[in-house]
Design a protein around this motif. Structure first.
Motif, mmCIF file in Angstrom:
data_model
loop_
_atom_site.group_PDB
_atom_site.id
_atom_site.type_symbol
_atom_site.label_atom_id
_atom_site.label_comp_id
_atom_site.label_asym_id
_atom_site.label_seq_id
_atom_site.Cartn_x
_atom_site.Cartn_y
_atom_site.Cartn_z
ATOM 1 N N TRP A 194 15.049 -7.035 2.723
ATOM 2 C CA TRP A 194 15.148 -6.124 1.575
ATOM 3 C C TRP A 194 14.783 -6.851 0.280
ATOM 4 O O TRP A 194 15.283 -7.926 -0.001
ATOM 5 N N ARG A 195 13.852 -6.231 -0.455
ATOM 6 C CA ARG A 195 13.551 -6.677 -1.812
ATOM 7 C C ARG A 195 13.680 -5.457 -2.703
ATOM 8 O O ARG A 195 14.743 -4.906 -2.827
ATOM 9 N N SER A 196 12.600 -5.042 -3.336
ATOM 10 C CA SER A 196 12.641 -3.798 -4.115
ATOM 11 C C SER A 196 12.321 -2.649 -3.156
ATOM 12 O O SER A 196 11.782 -2.872 -2.077
ATOM 13 N N PRO A 197 12.654 -1.383 -3.540
ATOM 14 C CA PRO A 197 12.482 -0.258 -2.601
ATOM 15 C C PRO A 197 11.057 -0.122 -2.054
ATOM 16 O O PRO A 197 10.859 -0.028 -0.846
ATOM 17 N N LEU A 198 10.049 -0.128 -2.958
ATOM 18 C CA LEU A 198 8.678 0.100 -2.496
ATOM 19 C C LEU A 198 8.167 -1.090 -1.673
ATOM 20 O O LEU A 198 7.496 -0.906 -0.652
ATOM 21 N N SER B 81 9.949 -3.199 0.069
ATOM 22 C CA SER B 81 10.625 -3.232 1.376
ATOM 23 C C SER B 81 10.105 -2.134 2.281
ATOM 24 O O SER B 81 9.914 -2.354 3.486
ATOM 25 N N LEU B 82 9.860 -0.948 1.713
ATOM 26 C CA LEU B 82 9.320 0.161 2.520
ATOM 27 C C LEU B 82 7.977 -0.232 3.105
ATOM 28 O O LEU B 82 7.702 -0.018 4.288
ATOM 29 N N PHE B 83 7.153 -0.857 2.269
ATOM 30 C CA PHE B 83 5.846 -1.304 2.760
ATOM 31 C C PHE B 83 6.019 -2.377 3.844
ATOM 32 O O PHE B 83 5.352 -2.349 4.878
ATOM 33 N N ALA B 84 6.922 -3.332 3.590
ATOM 34 C CA ALA B 84 7.106 -4.454 4.530
ATOM 35 C C ALA B 84 7.579 -3.952 5.894
ATOM 36 O O ALA B 84 7.054 -4.370 6.940
ATOM 37 N N TYR B 85 8.548 -3.064 5.905
ATOM 38 C CA TYR B 85 9.071 -2.548 7.187
ATOM 39 C C TYR B 85 8.015 -1.700 7.906
ATOM 40 O O TYR B 85 7.850 -1.801 9.123
ATOM 41 N N SER B 86 7.282 -0.887 7.142
ATOM 42 C CA SER B 86 6.233 -0.065 7.762
ATOM 43 C C SER B 86 5.126 -0.943 8.326
ATOM 44 O O SER B 86 4.630 -0.728 9.426
ATOM 45 N N GLY B 87 4.750 -1.958 7.518
ATOM 46 C CA GLY B 87 3.703 -2.871 7.971
ATOM 47 C C GLY B 87 4.132 -3.659 9.196
ATOM 48 O O GLY B 87 3.337 -3.901 10.108
ATOM 49 N N HIS B 88 5.398 -4.035 9.243
ATOM 50 C CA HIS B 88 5.910 -4.766 10.402
ATOM 51 C C HIS B 88 5.877 -3.891 11.655
ATOM 52 O O HIS B 88 5.491 -4.339 12.734
ATOM 53 N N PHE B 89 6.248 -2.635 11.477
ATOM 54 C CA PHE B 89 6.225 -1.689 12.602
ATOM 55 C C PHE B 89 4.792 -1.511 13.114
ATOM 56 O O PHE B 89 4.533 -1.553 14.322
ATOM 57 N N LEU B 90 3.873 -1.346 12.160
ATOM 58 C CA LEU B 90 2.464 -1.194 12.544
ATOM 59 C C LEU B 90 1.959 -2.465 13.211
ATOM 60 O O LEU B 90 1.188 -2.429 14.168
ATOM 61 N N LEU C 217 -4.317 -3.886 -1.761
ATOM 62 C CA LEU C 217 -3.638 -5.105 -1.329
ATOM 63 C C LEU C 217 -2.279 -4.754 -0.747
ATOM 64 O O LEU C 217 -1.606 -3.856 -1.250
ATOM 65 N N PRO C 218 -1.860 -5.472 0.308
ATOM 66 C CA PRO C 218 -0.546 -5.187 0.894
ATOM 67 C C PRO C 218 0.569 -5.410 -0.129
ATOM 68 O O PRO C 218 0.624 -6.464 -0.760
ATOM 69 N N GLY C 219 1.431 -4.401 -0.298
ATOM 70 C CA GLY C 219 2.523 -4.554 -1.261
ATOM 71 C C GLY C 219 2.924 -3.212 -1.827
ATOM 72 O O GLY C 219 2.594 -2.168 -1.279
ATOM 73 N N TRP C 220 3.621 -3.232 -2.948
ATOM 74 C CA TRP C 220 4.125 -1.979 -3.509
ATOM 75 C C TRP C 220 3.041 -1.080 -4.126
ATOM 76 O O TRP C 220 3.228 0.144 -4.185
ATOM 77 N N MET D 281 1.934 1.914 -2.019
ATOM 78 C CA MET D 281 3.064 2.845 -1.866
ATOM 79 C C MET D 281 3.228 3.681 -3.120
ATOM 80 O O MET D 281 3.431 4.898 -3.062
ATOM 81 N N ALA D 282 3.149 3.010 -4.280
ATOM 82 C CA ALA D 282 3.274 3.716 -5.560
ATOM 83 C C ALA D 282 2.134 4.718 -5.720
ATOM 84 O O ALA D 282 2.341 5.844 -6.188
ATOM 85 N N ALA D 283 0.932 4.306 -5.312
ATOM 86 C CA ALA D 283 -0.229 5.209 -5.405
ATOM 87 C C ALA D 283 0.008 6.466 -4.576
ATOM 88 O O ALA D 283 -0.297 7.578 -5.008
ATOM 89 N N LEU D 284 0.566 6.285 -3.374
ATOM 90 C CA LEU D 284 0.821 7.446 -2.513
ATOM 91 C C LEU D 284 1.874 8.364 -3.119
ATOM 92 O O LEU D 284 1.726 9.589 -3.107
ATOM 93 N N LEU D 285 2.908 7.779 -3.702
ATOM 94 C CA LEU D 285 3.960 8.595 -4.327
ATOM 95 C C LEU D 285 3.397 9.419 -5.478
ATOM 96 O O LEU D 285 3.682 10.607 -5.626
ATOM 97 N N ILE D 286 2.573 8.751 -6.303
ATOM 98 C CA ILE D 286 1.969 9.445 -7.443
ATOM 99 C C ILE D 286 1.035 10.544 -6.947
ATOM 100 O O ILE D 286 1.008 11.658 -7.479
ATOM 101 N N ALA D 287 0.263 10.241 -5.889
ATOM 102 C CA ALA D 287 -0.664 11.235 -5.333
ATOM 103 C C ALA D 287 0.095 12.438 -4.785
ATOM 104 O O ALA D 287 -0.326 13.590 -4.976
ATOM 105 N N CYS D 288 1.216 12.184 -4.105
ATOM 106 C CA CYS D 288 2.024 13.300 -3.568
ATOM 107 C C CYS D 288 2.565 14.160 -4.699
ATOM 108 O O CYS D 288 2.544 15.393 -4.638
ATOM 109 N N LEU D 289 3.031 13.489 -5.735
ATOM 110 C CA LEU D 289 3.558 14.198 -6.912
ATOM 111 C C LEU D 289 2.463 15.070 -7.527
ATOM 112 O O LEU D 289 2.681 16.246 -7.842
#
Lengths: 226, 375
Positions: A95-99, A101-110, A168-171, A174-182
């Protein structure tokens, strides 16, 4: 050379899978044919832009320091503590910052699905999220300002100086996707009107963005930013 | 069927003679190169030495003679799927020589594969020139020397082409049976479930919106074929996945990694083993990218999506293998390549394709008959 060939091979296969998925959605009438084609073109453009940025980073790094051994190991040719940390988080997420960590866990799963290729999974996820963001923005803009205007806007967005970070791998992806969804959901409020930039204006904007992006890529590669 | 046979038998005979003729010509010319003279005993000798004795051939013949065993050094023959060797065993009740039975099955299967491919391309493209081009590319594929040997390639080819053709004609029961047999012939046969499921789903959810029919369940015969193979594993060793353990050990040392790592490894090996780089490693890398580009060409040329799906899955599955040295032979059975390339419109591109295939076929066949490491 082997690493580059491997990278191209893996990207090519993932691209083929994406195209087949789009074709399936078209065949079962989840997506209209014209929209599926437009999504495929937008996705391919986003991927091509990302690969150009990456190639520019590697080229500059190799020309100046001759230390690029593998396309996969981004922490080696993109200096900066965040990228070093990201490379190790993909292998052992924490766990680090939310975005992040979300990227890290998703990337690890992939990475587990890709037979332990965690760094490659990081790249693939970053590209996938950015391509998805570009497609979402395109779909919303297409409904508001027409297909041609939407394509121009999305390409300009991809050429913004800061957009290299979205590949680049990182937040950032993730931020781009959140903004795009919004934008996708709130963009319904934009009044419908066909808007197309005049060709000279579009070319000039593209050229200016390209030059600024090149400088930001150089600054990233040489450790001046990031 | 009778009327069709009556009308088309001259064309089919021409296809069979052309497909066999190309390989027999290469065999005869290779015999002159290898032995320095042209003689029937020399050709027979070469067939014996190179098409029935080396590599997988000896294992198929052992299974045909002794079946699978749970103990001893031949227990690892379990990694070879049962259909081909047991067909040899069955035919050898009539033909007294097992090697000859294997050669007959391969030759007849290859003839069937060529005819079916012709009919399939004709069905999709409605153009005899395209169909002939597809058959020529199959016959001239660079590593097609194995189609007439004691290998499962030809049998797998005819079953795969048959299954895909029948799926396109929406004859799911017959396609299921062909797929079942293909899955009993090679591990890649299992992948036929993907185009089968695609065709079925498109029928139900696409333009036609046909109602579900119990006949649709026949596509489940395809994974059932693989299930039978797992049962054989279980019956012999108590472990349905025993074959994976044998593949990971000597002499194959097979591993599974993502494609990018395997391609990088192939390139690295080509630099380490210069003598094998142009025989094994670089051709495998080239074939991967050529096949991938062909699949993308198929998207552009509006090839049926189920066919591209099978081609992509076959390509991906094949190149997930870590220590692959037979990639050239495996890609022979990536059937969508021939269908898609037959759609190339430009006359000069078609000529170049045929020439490139012919040249590389002769070179690699010659190297094979000269006992170079093509396997």
């Amino acid at each position: 050379m082997g690493g580059l060939l491997g990278w191209l091979a893996g990207c090519g296969m993932l691209m083929l899978i994406g195209i087949l998925l789009l074709l399936f959605l078209r065949d079962i009438h989840v997506l209209p044919g014209a929209l599926a084609k437009a999504i495929a073109v937008t996705g391919l453009q986003a991927m091509a832009v990302g690969m150009l940025y990456l190639f520019a980073c590697m080229l500059l790094r190799q020309a100046m320091y001759q230390d690029v051994e593998s396309a996969e190991d981004f922490a080696r040719f993109i200096p900066g503590g965040y990228w070093q940390e990201m490379a190790s988080l993909l292998k052992s997420p924490a766990w680090r910052s939310p975005l992040t960590s979300l990227f890290a866990y998703s990337g690890h799963f992939l990475g587990n699905i890709l037979f332990g290729q965690y760094l490659s999974a990081g790249w693939a996820l970053a590209f996938l999220l950015t391509i998805l963001s570009a497609v979402l923005v395109f779909i919303r803009l297409r409904a508001c300002i027409g297909g041609e205007g939407a394509a121009q806007c999305v390409f300009l967005l991809l050429c913004l100086p800061s957009s290299v970070f979205c590949f680049l791998p990182g937040w950032p992806p993730m931020a781009a996707l959140l903004i795009a969804c919004l934008f996708f959901f709130l963009g319904r409020l934009i009044p419908r009107r066909a808007v197309v930039l005049p060709r000279p204006v579009y070319i000039a904007a593209l050229a200016a963005s390209g030059v600024l992006s090149a400088f930001s890529v150089a600054a990233l590669t040489l450790g001046r930013i990031g | 069927m009778k009327n069709r046979l009556k009308k088309r038998w001259p064309v089919w005979l021409g296809i069979i003679l052309a497909a066999w003729g190309i390989h027999d010509l290469v065999l005869v010319l290779s015999s002159v190169f290898v032995q320095g003279s042209l003689s029937l005993p020399g050709i027979v000798d070469l067939i014996g030495q190179r098409l029935t004795e080396p590599g997988d051939a000896v294992r198929y013949l052992d299974i045909a003679k002794n079946g699978y065993t749970a103990v001893g050094e031949n227990a690892i023959n379990l990694v070879f799927y049962p259909l081909y060797p047991y067909l040899i065993r069955f035919l050898s009740l009539i033909v007294p020589n097992r090697a000859l039975s294997g050669l007959i099955i391969s030759r007849v299967s290859f003839a069937g594969a060529a005819v079916l491919l012709y009919e399939w391309i004709l069905y999709e493209r409605k153009c005899t020139a395209d169909a002939w081009l597809g058959v020529m590319l199959l016959s001239l594929y660079p590593f097609s020397v194995f189609v007439l040997g004691v290998y499962s390639e030809s049998l797998f080819l005819v079953l795969t082409i048959g299954c895909l053709f029948l799926l396109r004609k929406k004859r799911f029961v017959c396609a299921g049976i062909a797929g079942f047999l293909a899955a009993l012939c090679r591990v890649q046969g299992m992948l036929l479930i993907l185009p089968a499921a695609y065709e079925m789903l498109s029928l139900r959810l696409g333009d036609e919106k046909r109602r579900f029919s119990p006949k649709d369940l026949s596509v489940l015969l395809i994974p059932a074929g693989f299930g039978v193979y797992l049962l054989i594993n279980y019956a012999l060793h108590g472990n349905p996945f025993q074959f994976l353990q044998y593949e990971a050990g000597e002499p194959w040392y097979q591993t599974t990694h993502w494609i990018s790592r395997n391609i990088a490894l192939q390139y690295s090996l080509s630099r380490q083993h210069q003598g094998l780089s142009w025989i094994i490693y670089l051709p495998q890398i080239a074939l991967y990218f050529l096949a991938l580009c062909t699949m993308l060409l198929g998207v552009k040329e509006k090839t049926p999506v189920s066919v591209i799906l099978y081609g992509g899955a076959y390509l991906g599955f094949t190149f997930l293998s870590g220590w692959m040295i037979s990639g050239g032979r495996y890609m022979l059975s990536c059937v969508p390549i021939y269908l898609i390339l037959s759609s190339v419109k430009s006359a000069s591109a078609r000529r170049l394709l045929v020439l490139a295939f012919a040249l590389t076929n002769v070179v690699y066949s010659l190297l094979f008959y000269m006992s170079y490491a093509i396997m």
